[in-house]
Design a protein around this motif. Structure first.
Motif, PDB file in Angstrom:
ATOM      1  N   UNK A 109      87.382  25.983 145.348  1.00 35.66           N
ATOM      2  CA  UNK A 109      87.038  26.868 146.456  1.00 35.66           C
ATOM      3  C   UNK A 109      88.260  27.722 146.836  1.00 35.66           C
ATOM      4  N   UNK A 110      89.458  27.162 146.686  1.00 31.06           N
ATOM      5  CA  UNK A 110      90.668  27.967 146.924  1.00 31.06           C
ATOM      6  C   UNK A 110      90.763  29.106 145.917  1.00 31.06           C
ATOM      7  N   UNK A 111      90.370  28.828 144.663  1.00 33.53           N
ATOM      8  CA  UNK A 111      90.373  29.895 143.643  1.00 33.53           C
ATOM      9  C   UNK A 111      89.367  30.988 144.032  1.00 33.53           C
ATOM     10  N   UNK A 112      88.182  30.559 144.496  1.00 34.41           N
ATOM     11  CA  UNK A 112      87.177  31.554 144.941  1.00 34.41           C
ATOM     12  C   UNK A 112      87.709  32.400 146.091  1.00 34.41           C
ATOM     13  N   UNK A 113      88.449  31.756 146.970  1.00 39.31           N
ATOM     14  CA  UNK A 113      88.994  32.488 148.115  1.00 39.31           C
ATOM     15  C   UNK A 113      90.065  33.471 147.643  1.00 39.31           C
ATOM     16  N   UNK A 114      90.919  33.040 146.702  1.00 41.01           N
ATOM     17  CA  UNK A 114      91.936  33.950 146.153  1.00 41.01           C
ATOM     18  C   UNK A 114      91.261  35.162 145.512  1.00 41.01           C
ATOM     19  N   UNK A 115      90.183  34.912 144.768  1.00 41.05           N
ATOM     20  CA  UNK A 115      89.460  36.023 144.137  1.00 41.05           C
ATOM     21  C   UNK A 115      88.887  36.970 145.188  1.00 41.05           C
ATOM     22  N   UNK A 116      88.336  36.380 146.248  1.00 41.63           N
ATOM     23  CA  UNK A 116      87.752  37.216 147.309  1.00 41.63           C
ATOM     24  C   UNK A 116      88.818  38.081 147.988  1.00 41.63           C
ATOM     25  N   UNK A 117      90.049  37.567 148.044  1.00 40.74           N
ATOM     26  CA  UNK A 117      91.109  38.302 148.731  1.00 40.74           C
ATOM     27  C   UNK A 117      91.793  39.341 147.852  1.00 40.74           C
ATOM     28  N   UNK A 147      90.489  25.261 157.526  1.00 40.60           N
ATOM     29  CA  UNK A 147      91.753  25.693 158.129  1.00 40.60           C
ATOM     30  C   UNK A 147      92.399  26.815 157.341  1.00 40.60           C
ATOM     31  N   UNK A 148      92.289  26.737 156.011  1.00 44.43           N
ATOM     32  CA  UNK A 148      92.825  27.818 155.179  1.00 44.43           C
ATOM     33  C   UNK A 148      92.127  29.138 155.527  1.00 44.43           C
ATOM     34  N   UNK A 149      90.792  29.101 155.597  1.00 50.13           N
ATOM     35  CA  UNK A 149      90.051  30.324 155.918  1.00 50.13           C
ATOM     36  C   UNK A 149      90.453  30.870 157.281  1.00 50.13           C
ATOM     37  N   UNK A 150      90.643  29.955 158.224  1.00 51.47           N
ATOM     38  CA  UNK A 150      91.038  30.396 159.565  1.00 51.47           C
ATOM     39  C   UNK A 150      92.420  31.032 159.577  1.00 51.47           C
ATOM     40  N   UNK A 151      93.367  30.406 158.866  1.00 51.60           N
ATOM     41  CA  UNK A 151      94.721  30.972 158.778  1.00 51.60           C
ATOM     42  C   UNK A 151      94.681  32.365 158.167  1.00 51.60           C
ATOM     43  N   UNK A 152      93.923  32.491 157.082  1.00 51.46           N
ATOM     44  CA  UNK A 152      93.834  33.776 156.391  1.00 51.46           C
ATOM     45  C   UNK A 152      93.204  34.824 157.295  1.00 51.46           C
ATOM     46  N   UNK A 202      80.009  55.177 145.156  1.00 48.82           N
ATOM     47  CA  UNK A 202      80.180  54.990 146.598  1.00 48.82           C
ATOM     48  C   UNK A 202      79.896  53.542 146.998  1.00 48.82           C
ATOM     49  N   UNK A 203      78.930  52.919 146.324  1.00 49.14           N
ATOM     50  CA  UNK A 203      78.664  51.510 146.578  1.00 49.14           C
ATOM     51  C   UNK A 203      79.850  50.666 146.104  1.00 49.14           C
ATOM     52  N   UNK A 204      80.378  51.012 144.956  1.00 44.14           N
ATOM     53  CA  UNK A 204      81.513  50.280 144.401  1.00 44.14           C
ATOM     54  C   UNK A 204      82.703  50.334 145.377  1.00 44.14           C
ATOM     55  N   UNK A 205      82.907  51.493 145.973  1.00 41.92           N
ATOM     56  CA  UNK A 205      84.024  51.641 146.911  1.00 41.92           C
ATOM     57  C   UNK A 205      83.837  50.738 148.129  1.00 41.92           C
ATOM     58  N   UNK A 206      82.594  50.616 148.596  1.00 40.25           N
ATOM     59  CA  UNK A 206      82.334  49.754 149.749  1.00 40.25           C
ATOM     60  C   UNK A 206      82.467  48.277 149.353  1.00 40.25           C
ATOM     61  N   UNK A 207      82.007  47.977 148.152  1.00 41.61           N
ATOM     62  CA  UNK A 207      82.066  46.587 147.676  1.00 41.61           C
ATOM     63  C   UNK A 207      83.490  46.066 147.631  1.00 41.61           C
ATOM     64  N   UNK A 208      84.422  46.937 147.378  1.00 43.44           N
ATOM     65  CA  UNK A 208      85.823  46.528 147.350  1.00 43.44           C
ATOM     66  C   UNK A 208      86.281  46.037 148.726  1.00 43.44           C
ATOM     67  N   UNK A 209      85.610  46.524 149.756  1.00 46.01           N
ATOM     68  CA  UNK A 209      86.052  46.222 151.124  1.00 46.01           C
ATOM     69  C   UNK A 209      85.347  45.010 151.732  1.00 46.01           C
ATOM     70  N   UNK A 210      84.360  44.463 151.014  1.00 46.29           N
ATOM     71  CA  UNK A 210      83.724  43.239 151.507  1.00 46.29           C
ATOM     72  C   UNK A 210      83.484  42.261 150.369  1.00 46.29           C
ATOM     73  N   UNK A 242      85.115  39.298 154.968  1.00 42.13           N
ATOM     74  CA  UNK A 242      84.866  38.158 154.083  1.00 42.13           C
ATOM     75  C   UNK A 242      83.604  37.457 154.586  1.00 42.13           C
ATOM     76  N   UNK A 243      82.675  37.227 153.686  1.00 41.91           N
ATOM     77  CA  UNK A 243      81.499  36.444 154.020  1.00 41.91           C
ATOM     78  C   UNK A 243      81.656  35.092 153.338  1.00 41.91           C
TER      79      UNK A 243
END
Ligand code: ADP
Ligand code: MG
Length: 318
Positions: A160-168, A194-199, A85-93, A175-176
């Motif tokens: 940092x763009x790679x980290x953002x791609x991974x987060x998405x 600006x990338x974060x804002x666009x996303x 159940x934690x894993x399922x929530x982790x997927x969403x944040x 997204x934190x």
């Protein structure tokens, strides 16, 4: 609209010193905070280094166990979830960390890094995952040809763009971003912001954006929470915090912003003294030793947040 994320009375205390020593003390990193974030909203969390921002979001992400308090995500209490159940929530944040050098495994290719969350959550076939990685790389301003390369081949901004791609990767709702640009050259900070804002806009993400710099937070946030020594001292709409800051601490943070802005008056000098230790939090209002408005009452009585104008402020003197 009901909040996507709500935290109630969140506390993280660390016992410090030897287990056998009589001098065992508590470091009060986060000392009882309430927050709520609506779907699609960006909440900025600001305060000096060491005030408890990362600790707060690590508890939200369930990377750290809270000492006390509750965390609700999409109406569900997640404070004590574990296992599937934690894993399922982790997927969403998902979280994007400050240091893009430390947060990417140097032995993995970009493709492996970005597809990791998809594999962990068993999403798609290998071919589908690869297609998803290519799409994500393009979405964050990289190229599919980058997929076979290793993190050391990239600049800080690209990492940092790679980290953002991974987060998405798993299409999260929340997204934190924990100081996502603080480790980057000033010249590329704006691109990543600006990338974060666009996303955030395009994907209707809910975001918590952390920075020690109020001008950065102001730029991206719908609302802002100002933290001081483990507590929130001012909370409200971004424009109100920026243009009509009430708390003397928020006003000192504003005075420290070098670009002169004629629409706001720095009636308070920038802070010079050091942040007190969270092992030794001042009695009464924890800001009183540094506060130009402090009175006798501030030394005795801790102020609660209360409505002032469009925001909430914890101060006896405004
Ligand atoms: P911020 O992100 O606002 O800079 P942190 O949340 O990282 O602040 O840290 C808040 C306080 O908690 C700091 O004083 C920090 O030294 C302390 N702290 C963080 N992690 C630990 C830990 N694992 N053990 C003891 N103290 C910690
Ligand atoms: Mg931090």
């Amino acid at each position: 609209m009901s909040p996507l994320l709500e935290i109630q009375g969140l506390v993280k205390h660390y016992p410090v010193g030897s287990r056998f020593s009589a001098q065992r003390r508590l470091l009060r990193a986060v000392d009882g905070i309430d927050l709520s974030v609506s779907p699609g909203e960006t909440l900025g969390l600001v305060g000096e280094s060491g005030c408890g921002k990362s600790t707060t979001v690590r508890m939200i992400m369930r990377l750290l166990e809270p000492t006390a308090g509750r965390i609700l995500f999409d109406g569900q209490e997640i404070t004590r979830l574990s296992g599937a159940r934690l894993k399922a929530v982790r997927q969403r944040m998902q979280i994007v960390f400050q240091d893009p050098f430390a947060s990417l495994n140097p032995r993995k290719t970009v493709e492996r890094i970005v597809s990791d969350p998809l594999e962990i959550h068993r999403i798609g076939t290998a071919a589908e995952r690869r297609a998803r990685v290519y799409k994500l790389l393009q979405r964050v301003g990289l190229d599919r040809s980058h997929a076979d390369r290793y993190p050391h081949e990239f600049s800080g901004g690209q990492r940092q763009r790679i980290s953002i791609a991974r987060a998405l990767a798993c299409a999260p709702q929340l997204i934190v971003a924990d100081e996502p640009v603080s480790a980057l050259d000033v010249s590329i900070q704006a691109q990543v912001i600006n990338l974060l804002q666009d996303l955030q806009r395009d994907l209707a993400l809910t975001m918590i954006f952390i920075s020690h710099d109020l001008s950065v937070v102001q730029y991206v946030s719908d609302s802002i929470a100002v933290m001081y020594l483990g507590k929130i001292v001012e909370l409200g709409p971004s424009h109100a915090i920026y243009h009509e800051a009430q708390h003397p601490y928020t006003r000192s943070l504003l005075s420290a912003i070098p670009v002169p802005d004629p629409t706001r008056r720095g009636s308070v000098p920038p802070l010079e003294s050091e942040l007190p230790s969270p092992m030794n939090i001042p009695a009464g209002c924890r800001f009183h030793p540094r506060c130009p408005l402090a009175t006798e009452r501030c030394r005795r009585e801790a102020p609660e947040l209360r409505p002032v104008g469009a925001q909430q402020v914890a101060c006896h003197n405004i």
